[in-house]
Design an enzyme around this catalytic site. Sequence first.
Site, PDB file in Angstrom:
ATOM      1  N   SER A  84      59.761  33.061  90.256  1.00  0.00           N
ATOM      2  CA  SER A  84      60.497  32.294  89.250  1.00  0.00           C
ATOM      3  C   SER A  84      61.885  32.855  88.949  1.00  0.00           C
ATOM      4  O   SER A  84      62.726  32.924  89.834  1.00  0.00           O
ATOM      5  CB  SER A  84      59.618  32.245  87.995  1.00  0.00           C
ATOM      6  OG  SER A  84      60.225  31.517  86.982  1.00  0.00           O
ATOM      7  N   ASP A 299      60.826  25.243  87.122  1.00  0.00           N
ATOM      8  CA  ASP A 299      59.877  24.746  86.118  1.00  0.00           C
ATOM      9  C   ASP A 299      60.433  24.904  84.703  1.00  0.00           C
ATOM     10  O   ASP A 299      59.780  24.544  83.736  1.00  0.00           O
ATOM     11  CB  ASP A 299      58.477  25.388  86.255  1.00  0.00           C
ATOM     12  CG  ASP A 299      58.480  26.885  86.105  1.00  0.00           C
ATOM     13  OD1 ASP A 299      59.563  27.477  85.919  1.00  0.00           O
ATOM     14  OD2 ASP A 299      57.384  27.473  86.183  1.00  0.00           O
ATOM     15  N   PRO A 512      54.672  43.184  74.407  1.00  0.00           N
ATOM     16  CA  PRO A 512      54.830  43.566  75.819  1.00  0.00           C
ATOM     17  C   PRO A 512      54.893  42.320  76.682  1.00  0.00           C
ATOM     18  O   PRO A 512      54.165  41.356  76.446  1.00  0.00           O
ATOM     19  CB  PRO A 512      53.542  44.350  76.105  1.00  0.00           C
ATOM     20  CG  PRO A 512      52.536  43.795  75.149  1.00  0.00           C
ATOM     21  CD  PRO A 512      53.293  43.374  73.925  1.00  0.00           C
ATOM     22  N   ARG A 520      59.454  43.068  74.958  1.00  0.00           N
ATOM     23  CA  ARG A 520      60.439  42.111  74.436  1.00  0.00           C
ATOM     24  C   ARG A 520      60.593  42.269  72.936  1.00  0.00           C
ATOM     25  O   ARG A 520      59.600  42.302  72.209  1.00  0.00           O
ATOM     26  CB  ARG A 520      60.004  40.670  74.715  1.00  0.00           C
ATOM     27  CG  ARG A 520      60.001  40.301  76.175  1.00  0.00           C
ATOM     28  CD  ARG A 520      59.705  38.814  76.353  1.00  0.00           C
ATOM     29  NE  ARG A 520      59.316  38.540  77.720  1.00  0.00           N
ATOM     30  CZ  ARG A 520      60.168  38.349  78.724  1.00  0.00           C
ATOM     31  NH1 ARG A 520      61.467  38.416  78.513  1.00  0.00           N
ATOM     32  NH2 ARG A 520      59.727  38.107  79.946  1.00  0.00           N
TER      33      ARG A 520
END
Length: 545
Positions: A84, A299, A512, A520
Amino acid sequence: MGQAYSGMADSLPVKVPAIYSRNQNVNHNGQQSPIAQDEKFAYGTAGFRNNADKLTFIVFRCAYLAGLRARQQNQTIGLMITASHNPACDNGVKIVDPKGDMLAADWEKYATELVNSTDDQFPTAVRALEVKVNKTFAPNAKVVCAIDTRESGKHLMNAAKAGVAIFNVEFENHGILTTPQLHYLVKCNNEPSFGRPSEFGYYCTLANAFKKLHHLTNEPEESNYSNKLVLDCANGVGFPRFQDLLQLIDERYLNIEFRNENGELNFGCGADFVKISQVLPANFNSNDEKCASFDGDADRLIYFKPTSDNKINLLDGDKIAVLLATYIKDQLKNIETDLTFGIIQTAYANGSSSRYIEEKLGVIPEIVPTGVKNLHHAAIKYDIGVYFEANGHGTVVFSEKFDEVIRRNSSENLSIQRLQLISRVINEVVGDAFADLLAVEIVLRHYGWSIEDWNEKLYKDVPNIQIKVPVEDRSIFKTTWEETTLIEPSGIQDLINAEVEKYSNSRAFIRPSGTENIVRVYAEADTVEDTEKLGRSLENIVKSL
Ligand SMILES: CC(=O)N[C@H]1[C@@H](OP(=O)(O)O)O[C@H](CO)[C@@H](O)[C@@H]1O
Ligand SMILES: [Mg+2]
């Protein structure tokens, strides 16, 4: 018909070509990249992701498991090879279940166990699983596989083919596709009434519904809508495949100028880059009007409008969710129905969006943990379930009852016809940047809105920041279910609370990542300065550990 092996599983030896063993693990450059027998990997938010060099043996084993899953279900299973929005040197693999949704949780566990076994244990682990779940007669078992544009993709496709071949399950190589296209193919293979199971069938479904709905949309007389869009393709699969789709939708409908077509994947561009850094992607400038970004596997979709000095107004997944929800609710007002309507978000949703949904749309948004499967599962409880992650990944799902009341209704009622068509433009199987882009453009035209109108007429984002903090071991961080409170390491949440209290209308949390070796940090506050300060103070808390 598949040619699934139909004898006793344990009558065949499990043969692993050496290049696909941990011991050799030959990478896409033909070099051995051995993996320690005890190195552990986890099936995360979106399958296994890592540096591509480590993935050969993982893809091989995962593909074997996909074949087994196909046999157990006697259906088509998907295998998507992509990382991704992650850097070009990475890759990943995830398994797609028969309805086109994410792999069932107990099978994620099997995947982790199989991948973590040593070379010596692998054949035994395979046998044990076979005994547990194998079906001896599975004529419809098939694995369909696709890759993104990464250099390592073709090599990993070969590893997948070899893995599926362990028990001779039918394998289809679909080459370079977007992740949502692969999900769509899986669903259509298993439910032919849903759509033609081919890449072309996917383009036809989307393009036909879009064009019909375009004709049923009355653009207001005083419209600010423009069909011009500058599109950041993240240098990924979005570029070739969206071009294929546009073969069926000419410039009268949509006038797309492509940027970031063939350079380094996700480098300084793409939906994730724009969402997190909140600046212009490479090759854009302040003269560009309405802009949008795909991520590396298409996506995710976000929109943005350049302001000044490289800055942007961002229209993220929350803004897309509210736009689509507003349109659908407006259509529902003209129909007498008792269809239930839900909106699903995660903790990363901008506080303003959740307030707007509650106060103006009259729907209390449901907040679930990060990861598409969590949003999807929550959304399918409603007749119409809108779900989006703030990062631009999302879709709308429709129930059996919606099929009955709306899709199979032959009424001339314009709202019913519009709902029928918007539900076909949207790819309800999974969040899909192409389908979401078409849906957004239809709705903007319906309201006669420019990108500024869209940004200003609904709600104004509260300032927010996301920071990625690299850590050695993210597994030491444990949160509560909805992910906004840290349980471990103990004592840290008190430090976070103390920081949050310093600012008015603030909200912040640490979590996490499930896809990267980072933690994050998310923060919101009244002003940009306070948001930055709050975010940095949480970053320092993590760094001090
Ligand atoms: C905050 C954020 O954007 N997290 C992303 C990211 O997951 P993490 O577990 O946060 O790394 O990647 C997932 C897969 O693409 C996506 O579903 C999710 O929303
Ligand atoms: Mg993606």
